[in-house]
Design a protein around this motif. Structure first.
Motif, PDB file in Angstrom:
ATOM      1  N   CYS A   1      18.681  24.821  13.796  1.00  0.00           N
ATOM      2  CA  CYS A   1      17.711  23.723  13.704  1.00  0.00           C
ATOM      3  C   CYS A   1      17.924  22.899  12.443  1.00  0.00           C
ATOM      4  CB  CYS A   1      16.289  24.280  13.745  1.00  0.00           C
ATOM      5  SG  CYS A   1      15.782  24.875  15.376  1.00  0.00           S
TER       6      CYS A   1
ATOM      7  N   SER B   1      11.607  24.113  20.361  1.00  0.00           N
ATOM      8  CA  SER B   1      12.157  22.999  19.571  1.00  0.00           C
ATOM      9  C   SER B   1      11.818  23.096  18.100  1.00  0.00           C
ATOM     10  CB  SER B   1      11.659  21.658  20.141  1.00  0.00           C
ATOM     11  OG  SER B   1      12.110  21.472  21.460  1.00  0.00           O
ATOM     12  N   SER B   2      11.823  24.303  17.587  1.00  0.00           N
ATOM     13  CA  SER B   2      11.526  24.505  16.166  1.00  0.00           C
ATOM     14  C   SER B   2      12.032  25.864  15.719  1.00  0.00           C
ATOM     15  CB  SER B   2      10.018  24.393  15.904  1.00  0.00           C
ATOM     16  OG  SER B   2       9.319  25.419  16.596  1.00  0.00           O
TER      17      SER B   2
ATOM     18  N   SER C   1      14.357  29.469  19.576  1.00  0.00           N
ATOM     19  CA  SER C   1      14.075  28.249  18.815  1.00  0.00           C
ATOM     20  C   SER C   1      14.192  26.999  19.676  1.00  0.00           C
ATOM     21  CB  SER C   1      15.031  28.147  17.619  1.00  0.00           C
ATOM     22  OG  SER C   1      16.375  28.093  18.057  1.00  0.00           O
TER      23      SER C   1
ATOM     24  N   ILE D   1       8.408  25.242   8.820  1.00  0.00           N
ATOM     25  CA  ILE D   1       8.834  25.251  10.213  1.00  0.00           C
ATOM     26  C   ILE D   1       9.640  23.990  10.478  1.00  0.00           C
ATOM     27  CG2 ILE D   1       8.091  25.204  12.621  1.00  0.00           C
ATOM     28  CD1 ILE D   1       5.647  26.803  11.850  1.00  0.00           C
ATOM     29  N   ILE D   2      10.910  24.154  10.817  1.00  0.00           N
ATOM     30  CA  ILE D   2      11.781  23.014  11.071  1.00  0.00           C
ATOM     31  C   ILE D   2      11.647  22.603  12.529  1.00  0.00           C
ATOM     32  CG2 ILE D   2      14.156  22.180  11.083  1.00  0.00           C
ATOM     33  CD1 ILE D   2      14.820  24.164   8.932  1.00  0.00           C
ATOM     34  N   THR D   3      11.271  21.373  12.755  1.00  0.00           N
ATOM     35  CA  THR D   3      11.116  20.852  14.111  1.00  0.00           C
ATOM     36  C   THR D   3      12.265  19.918  14.444  1.00  0.00           C
ATOM     37  OG1 THR D   3       8.709  20.969  13.897  1.00  0.00           O
ATOM     38  CG2 THR D   3       9.579  19.612  15.688  1.00  0.00           C
TER      39      THR D   3
ATOM     40  N   ASP E   1      11.112  29.036  12.920  1.00  0.00           N
ATOM     41  CA  ASP E   1      10.177  29.640  11.983  1.00  0.00           C
ATOM     42  C   ASP E   1      10.839  30.880  11.387  1.00  0.00           C
ATOM     43  OD1 ASP E   1       8.117  30.731  10.561  1.00  0.00           O
ATOM     44  OD2 ASP E   1       6.680  30.789  12.209  1.00  0.00           O
TER      45      ASP E   1
ATOM     46  N   SER F   1      18.787  18.975  12.511  1.00  0.00           N
ATOM     47  CA  SER F   1      17.909  18.025  11.839  1.00  0.00           C
ATOM     48  C   SER F   1      18.666  17.165  10.825  1.00  0.00           C
ATOM     49  CB  SER F   1      16.774  18.775  11.122  1.00  0.00           C
ATOM     50  OG  SER F   1      17.281  19.592  10.080  1.00  0.00           O
TER      51      SER F   1
ATOM     52  N   THR G   1      15.020  27.621   5.887  1.00  0.00           N
ATOM     53  CA  THR G   1      13.948  26.707   6.320  1.00  0.00           C
ATOM     54  C   THR G   1      13.090  26.229   5.162  1.00  0.00           C
ATOM     55  OG1 THR G   1      12.455  28.573   6.752  1.00  0.00           O
ATOM     56  CG2 THR G   1      13.850  27.829   8.572  1.00  0.00           C
TER      57      THR G   1
END
Length: 337
Positions: A81, A232-233, A228, A142-144, A235, A85, A138
């Motif tokens: 993720c 779509s994220s 994930s 929380i990376i979205t 944690d 991103s 991360t």
């Protein structure tokens, strides 16, 4: 097949309970070209656990254990993720995440086979450090991500079937081919049965042990991508939390001995489905959330007890074959002597 009888009966009982509370539980519908239904959901949400359990099966078959797979799940999702991103490249993100997971598995195998550290200690190191590494990746957040291509891994469909289910079938098929059609399975069982004897027989036990730990980490990495991508994220704190314990339970329920030796891939898949179906049953029945883990533990303990021949002999009081009477001549000789 005989050792899978009780797990099959338990799975059937859990499905029957769900059918009692939800009459449409077995119904499968086609909506917009996709299959939907409770049974499909069990397979889809249970796919990550099946993958982790397959890797755990081979590790346990060598007489080891891997407590770090939950942390590897979190690391895989976090790194993928983060990469997506930053530049949006799904392929590079997947390759980078799985590559790191394999390296972590090789590290576990090196500590166990190369250094000689007990498997539970060696993997406990990565279990703790890996969770911290996932949070570092991360940055404690929380990376979205918003990537339709990445979403396919855990939440997409292919040929009307969830992509995760097809991915599990591919991994299961490849694993079964390598371990049952080739000599790898026999080598793994020999190492787990008696590592020293297998070494004296010319088997490279260290290489096999390192390989199975790398495979377990790879399976955990794929599971992390599925988890994930489905939400779509990523944690780093909660992703894959305690999945290693569910995987160990799935392997044990499936009939693989924790002491190593013979293993059953089909039994492991069945055990993972039992755990996932149990989770679904708990929610459908309406068990209070604070007692969910207790109910789950009780059911798993009951399954393991039912699999024990000694326990069944005591509970169901199965009498053994009657002892044959001693011949009179033999009794006379014994008394005379």
């Amino acid at each position: 097949m005989k050792r899978l009888l009780w797990p099959l009966l338990v799975l059937a009982a859990l499905l029957a309970v769900n059918l009692f509370f939800t009459p449409s539980f077995f119904s499968v519908e086609m909506k917009e070209g996709h299959l939907y239904g409770s049974l499909i959901d069990i397979l889809r949400f249970g796919a990550p656990l099946i993958l982790v359990s397959l890797g755990m099966t081979l590790v346990i078959a060598t007489g080891g254990i891997d407590l770090s797979v939950g942390s590897v799940v979190a690391i895989s999702g976090a790194l993928a993720c983060l990469r997506i991103s930053e530049d949006g490249g799904v392929f590079s993100a997947v390759v980078l995440a799985l590559g790191l997971c394999v390296l972590l598995g090789l590290w576990n195998g090196f500590l166990v086979a190369g250094v000689g550290i007990q498997p539970i200690i060696a993997t406990l190191i990565l279990m703790v450090a890996g969770r911290g590494l996932a949070q570092l990746i991360t940055d404690g957040q929380i990376i979205t991500v918003n990537s339709p291509s990445y979403k396919v891994i855990g939440g997409g469909y292919l040929l009307t079937v969830p992509f995760g289910i097809l991915l599990v079938l591919v991994v299961l098929g490849v694993t079964a081919f390598l371990t049952r059609r080739l000599a790898l399975g026999v080598l793994i069982e020999s190492v787990g049965g008696n590592a020293e004897a297998s070494r004296l027989a010319g088997i490279r036990a260290r290489g096999i042990v390192i390989t199975v730990y790398a495979f377990a980490a790879l399976c955990a990495g794929v599971a992390g991508l599925m988890i994930s991508s489905n939400v779509s994220s990523a944690d780093g704190n909660n992703a894959g939390l305690w999945i290693e314990l569910d995987a160990i339970l799935a392997v044990v329920i499936g009939g693989t001995s924790l002491s190593g030796g013979r293993f059953s891939l089909g039994g492991t898949v069945l055990g993972a489905l039992i755990i996932q179906t149990l989770t679904t049953t708990i929610y459908s029945v309406g068990v209070p959330p604070e007692t969910t883990l207790l109910v789950k533990a009780l059911v798993v303990a009951a399954v393991c007890l039912l699999q024990s021949p000694k326990f069944r002999d005591k509970v169901f009081r199965r009498a053994g074959p009657p002892s044959s009477p001693r011949p009179a001549a033999e009794e006379k000789v014994r008394v005379t002597a």
